[in-house]
Scaffold this motif. Structure first.
Motif, mmCIF file in Angstrom:
data_model
loop_
_atom_site.group_PDB
_atom_site.id
_atom_site.type_symbol
_atom_site.label_atom_id
_atom_site.label_comp_id
_atom_site.label_asym_id
_atom_site.label_seq_id
_atom_site.Cartn_x
_atom_site.Cartn_y
_atom_site.Cartn_z
ATOM 1 N N ALA A 160 0.854 -1.185 0.000
ATOM 2 C CA ALA A 160 0.000 0.000 0.000
ATOM 3 C C ALA A 160 0.888 1.232 0.000
ATOM 4 O O ALA A 160 1.863 1.302 0.762
ATOM 5 C CB ALA A 160 -0.899 -0.001 1.230
ATOM 6 N N VAL A 161 0.604 2.173 -0.853
ATOM 7 C CA VAL A 161 1.364 3.425 -0.900
ATOM 8 C C VAL A 161 0.641 4.436 -0.009
ATOM 9 O O VAL A 161 -0.505 4.801 -0.289
ATOM 10 C CB VAL A 161 1.487 3.961 -2.335
ATOM 11 C CG1 VAL A 161 2.228 5.293 -2.341
ATOM 12 C CG2 VAL A 161 2.198 2.942 -3.216
ATOM 13 N N PRO A 162 1.270 4.890 1.068
ATOM 14 C CA PRO A 162 0.585 5.805 1.994
ATOM 15 C C PRO A 162 0.461 7.206 1.410
ATOM 16 O O PRO A 162 1.049 7.528 0.373
ATOM 17 C CB PRO A 162 1.502 5.795 3.220
ATOM 18 C CG PRO A 162 2.869 5.521 2.662
ATOM 19 C CD PRO A 162 2.647 4.571 1.498
ATOM 20 N N ASP A 163 -0.290 8.039 2.100
ATOM 21 C CA ASP A 163 -0.468 9.423 1.665
ATOM 22 C C ASP A 163 0.717 10.302 2.044
ATOM 23 O O ASP A 163 0.904 11.377 1.474
ATOM 24 C CB ASP A 163 -1.745 10.019 2.276
ATOM 25 C CG ASP A 163 -2.997 9.332 1.766
ATOM 26 O OD1 ASP A 163 -2.988 8.862 0.615
ATOM 27 O OD2 ASP A 163 -3.977 9.258 2.526
ATOM 28 N N GLU A 164 1.495 9.874 3.021
ATOM 29 C CA GLU A 164 2.657 10.651 3.447
ATOM 30 C C GLU A 164 3.701 9.719 4.019
ATOM 31 O O GLU A 164 3.425 8.570 4.345
ATOM 32 C CB GLU A 164 2.270 11.702 4.485
ATOM 33 C CG GLU A 164 1.745 11.123 5.799
ATOM 34 C CD GLU A 164 1.351 12.196 6.798
ATOM 35 O OE1 GLU A 164 2.087 12.394 7.775
ATOM 36 O OE2 GLU A 164 0.297 12.833 6.583
ATOM 37 N N TRP A 165 4.921 10.230 4.145
ATOM 38 C CA TRP A 165 6.041 9.456 4.679
ATOM 39 C C TRP A 165 6.460 10.049 6.020
ATOM 40 O O TRP A 165 6.326 11.261 6.234
ATOM 41 C CB TRP A 165 7.213 9.508 3.706
ATOM 42 C CG TRP A 165 8.205 8.381 3.871
ATOM 43 C CD1 TRP A 165 9.467 8.466 4.385
ATOM 44 C CD2 TRP A 165 8.006 7.016 3.499
ATOM 45 N NE1 TRP A 165 10.070 7.228 4.363
ATOM 46 C CE2 TRP A 165 9.187 6.317 3.819
ATOM 47 C CE3 TRP A 165 6.946 6.315 2.929
ATOM 48 C CZ2 TRP A 165 9.344 4.953 3.592
ATOM 49 C CZ3 TRP A 165 7.099 4.957 2.701
ATOM 50 C CH2 TRP A 165 8.279 4.289 3.028
ATOM 51 N N PRO A 166 6.967 9.228 6.941
ATOM 52 C CA PRO A 166 7.377 9.772 8.240
ATOM 53 C C PRO A 166 8.490 10.809 8.114
ATOM 54 O O PRO A 166 9.277 10.808 7.162
ATOM 55 C CB PRO A 166 7.880 8.533 8.997
ATOM 56 C CG PRO A 166 7.245 7.379 8.322
ATOM 57 C CD PRO A 166 7.108 7.761 6.891
ATOM 58 N N ALA A 167 8.538 11.667 9.110
ATOM 59 C CA ALA A 167 9.615 12.659 9.177
ATOM 60 C C ALA A 167 10.964 11.955 9.333
ATOM 61 O O ALA A 167 11.047 10.833 9.843
ATOM 62 C CB ALA A 167 9.383 13.607 10.345
ATOM 63 N N VAL A 168 12.007 12.600 8.859
ATOM 64 C CA VAL A 168 13.357 12.071 9.014
ATOM 65 C C VAL A 168 14.139 12.965 9.970
ATOM 66 O O VAL A 168 13.808 14.137 10.165
ATOM 67 C CB VAL A 168 14.087 11.978 7.660
ATOM 68 C CG1 VAL A 168 13.398 10.967 6.756
ATOM 69 C CG2 VAL A 168 14.147 13.344 6.970
ATOM 70 N N GLY A 169 15.174 12.391 10.568
ATOM 71 C CA GLY A 169 15.986 13.154 11.512
ATOM 72 C C GLY A 169 17.251 12.394 11.832
ATOM 73 O O GLY A 169 17.755 11.616 11.020
ATOM 74 N N SER A 170 17.748 12.574 13.035
ATOM 75 C CA SER A 170 18.969 11.905 13.448
ATOM 76 C C SER A 170 18.697 10.414 13.652
ATOM 77 O O SER A 170 17.747 10.032 14.334
ATOM 78 C CB SER A 170 19.484 12.537 14.740
ATOM 79 O OG SER A 170 20.738 12.016 15.096
ATOM 80 N N ASP A 171 19.545 9.567 13.041
ATOM 81 C CA ASP A 171 19.299 8.127 13.061
ATOM 82 C C ASP A 171 20.622 7.380 12.895
ATOM 83 O O ASP A 171 21.705 7.961 13.051
ATOM 84 C CB ASP A 171 18.308 7.741 11.963
ATOM 85 C CG ASP A 171 18.683 8.307 10.599
ATOM 86 O OD1 ASP A 171 19.883 8.255 10.251
ATOM 87 O OD2 ASP A 171 17.803 8.819 9.890
ATOM 88 N N ALA A 172 20.535 6.090 12.560
ATOM 89 C CA ALA A 172 21.739 5.265 12.450
ATOM 90 C C ALA A 172 22.677 5.769 11.356
ATOM 91 O O ALA A 172 23.906 5.705 11.501
ATOM 92 C CB ALA A 172 21.348 3.812 12.182
#
Length: 329
Positions: A160-172
Motif C-alpha cells: 500500500a502506498v501511503p499518503d505521506e512518509w514519516p519525518a526524518v531526523g537523526s538516526d543510524a
C-alpha cells in the motif's frame, strides 16, 4: 540490466527491486541523455517533479576524498533541486538501505529497504528532504506525475502506498556519517537530565514530559496518544504523524528516542495542565506554577522532572503551544 545500472560504479550490490524499477522506467521511455549525463525519472517529461535517478550523482562536498568507508555508499539520485543526493548505503549488518544527504549537511535514512524506498517515491513528493517529509506532499502535479509508477509499485510488490512518509531526523545513518567525518556523537535524549527544582505541574502534560527520552513504541509514548484519545499505528509515533496532527501533537525522534513533543493547545482535545484554561495567559501560568526558569517577550519556560516545558505566547500574551523537550535551545 537497465542502462542506468550499467552506468553505475561496478561491484556495488544494487537491490533487485530498484533494478526492476529502473527497467520499468526505461521501458516507458522516461530516460534521457543530455550534455550533463543520463537521467531517469518515474514520470514522463523533462520538468522536474520529484526524484531524478542519475549515475552522475556525487558525494562531493559531503566527505573528504580520503574518508574511510565511502565504498559503502553509492549515490543514485538527485532528491532535491538544491543538490541533495539519494544513495544506497550498506549498513553495519551488510543490509542495503536508502539514505539522503542534504545540501545543508543533513544525513538521514529515507528507507530501510529498496521496496520501502520505491513506495516513498511513489507517493509523489517534489523532493525528499527533512523539510517536507512528515507531511503530505504539497504539489499536486508531482503526485499526479507518478500515478503510473504508483500503480506499478502496488501491483509489483503488493504494498500500500501511503499518503505521506514519516519525518526524518537523526538516526543510524547520521551516526555513521559523524563517525566517518570524525565528529563527536551528541548525547542521546535518554542520556540528558537537567538538574533543578521541578515546577508543580499536573495534568495530561505530564504524559508528554515522561515520554521524553523514551523509545518509540514504549509504554510512555503510548500514554501520550492515550491521553489525547488516539491510537498509534503498529509503527509507533514515527508512522502516526497524520493521526497525531489531528489532535495537535507532533513528536520528534532522535535516534529512535523521543526528544521533543509539540502540543498546539487550540487543537488538543483535553486539558493539558490542571488548574489552567486550555490557552492560559502568562499571568495565569505564573500564578499556578510560580516564577519561570526563564522567559522572554513571547514565552516562558519551566523545569519539570528534569525536562523543559516551553509555553509559547501570542500577541495577547496567551499560550498557543506547549513544547516538552529534553534540551533548551
Amino acid at each position: 540490466m537497465s542502462h542506468m545500472a550499467g552506468l553505475l560504479r561496478p561491484g556495488f550490490p544494487v537491490p533487485e527491486a530498484v533494478e526492476s524499477a529502473w527497467t520499468w522506467m526505461e521501458r516507458q521511455g522516461f530516460g534521457s541523455t543530455t550534455q550533463h549525463g543520463y537521467f531517469l525519472t518515474p514520470y514522463a517529461g523533462q520538468r522536474r517533479l520529484g526524484v531524478v535517478f542519475t549515475p552522475d550523482a556525487s558525494l562531493d562536498g559531503w566527505f573528504p576524498e580520503d574518508a574511510a568507508g565511502l565504498d559503502r555508499l553509492l549515490p543514485i539520485a538527485q532528491v532535491g533541486g538544491d543538490g541533495s543526493v539519494g544513495a544506497l548505503w550498506l549498513d553495519d549488518d551488510g543490509s542495503t538501505r536508502v539514505v539522503g544527504l542534504g545540501s545543508e549537511g543533513e544525513a538521514f535514512l529515507l528507507a530501510d529497504s529498496a521496496v520501502e524506498f520505491l513506495t516513498l517515491v511513489a507517493i509523489g513528493y517534489g523532493e525528499l528532504s527533512p523539510y517536507v517529509l512528515g507531511l503530505p506532499p504539497d504539489d499536486a502535479d508531482s503526485v499526479r506525475a507518478v500515478g503510473g509508477f504508483r500503480t506499478w509499485v502496488r501491483d509489483t510488490f503488493s504494498v500500500a502506498v501511503p499518503d505521506e512518509w514519516p519525518a526524518v531526523g537523526s538516526d543510524a545513518f547520521t551516526t555513521w556519517v559523524r563517525t566517518v567525518l570524525g565528529e563527536p556523537e551528541p548525547p542521546r535524549p535518554d542520556e540528558i537530565v537537567v538538574d533543578g527544582p521541578s515546577a508543580p505541574v499536573t495534568g495530561e502534560i505530564t504524559a508528554l514530559v515522561r515520554a521524553l527520552g523514551c523509545p518509540d513504541g514504549g509504554p510512555e509514548v503510548g500514554a501520550v496518544a492515550a491521553a489525547a484519545g488516539v491510537e498509534l499505528s503498529d509503527g509507533g509515533v514515527r508512522w502516526s504523524g497524520g493521526v497525531l496532527r489531528k489532535v495537535g501533537l507532533e513528536v520528534i525522534l532522535d535516534r529512535g528516542v523521543v526528544s521533543t513533543i509539540f502540543a498546539r493547545v487550540h487543537e488538543y482535545p483535553g486539558r493539558l495542565v490542571d488548574g489552567l484554561p486550555a490557552a492560559p495567559s502568562r499571568t495565569e501560568i505564573t500564578a499556578a506554577l510560580g516564577e519561570p526558569e526563564r522567559g522572554g517577550d513571547s514565552w516562558v519556560r519551566y523545569l519539570v522532572e528534569g525536562r523543559y516545558l516551553h509555553f509559547q505566547l501570542d500577541d495577547s500574551d496567551r499560550v498557543t503551544m506547549i513544547t516538552a523537550m529534553v534540551e533548551a535551545p
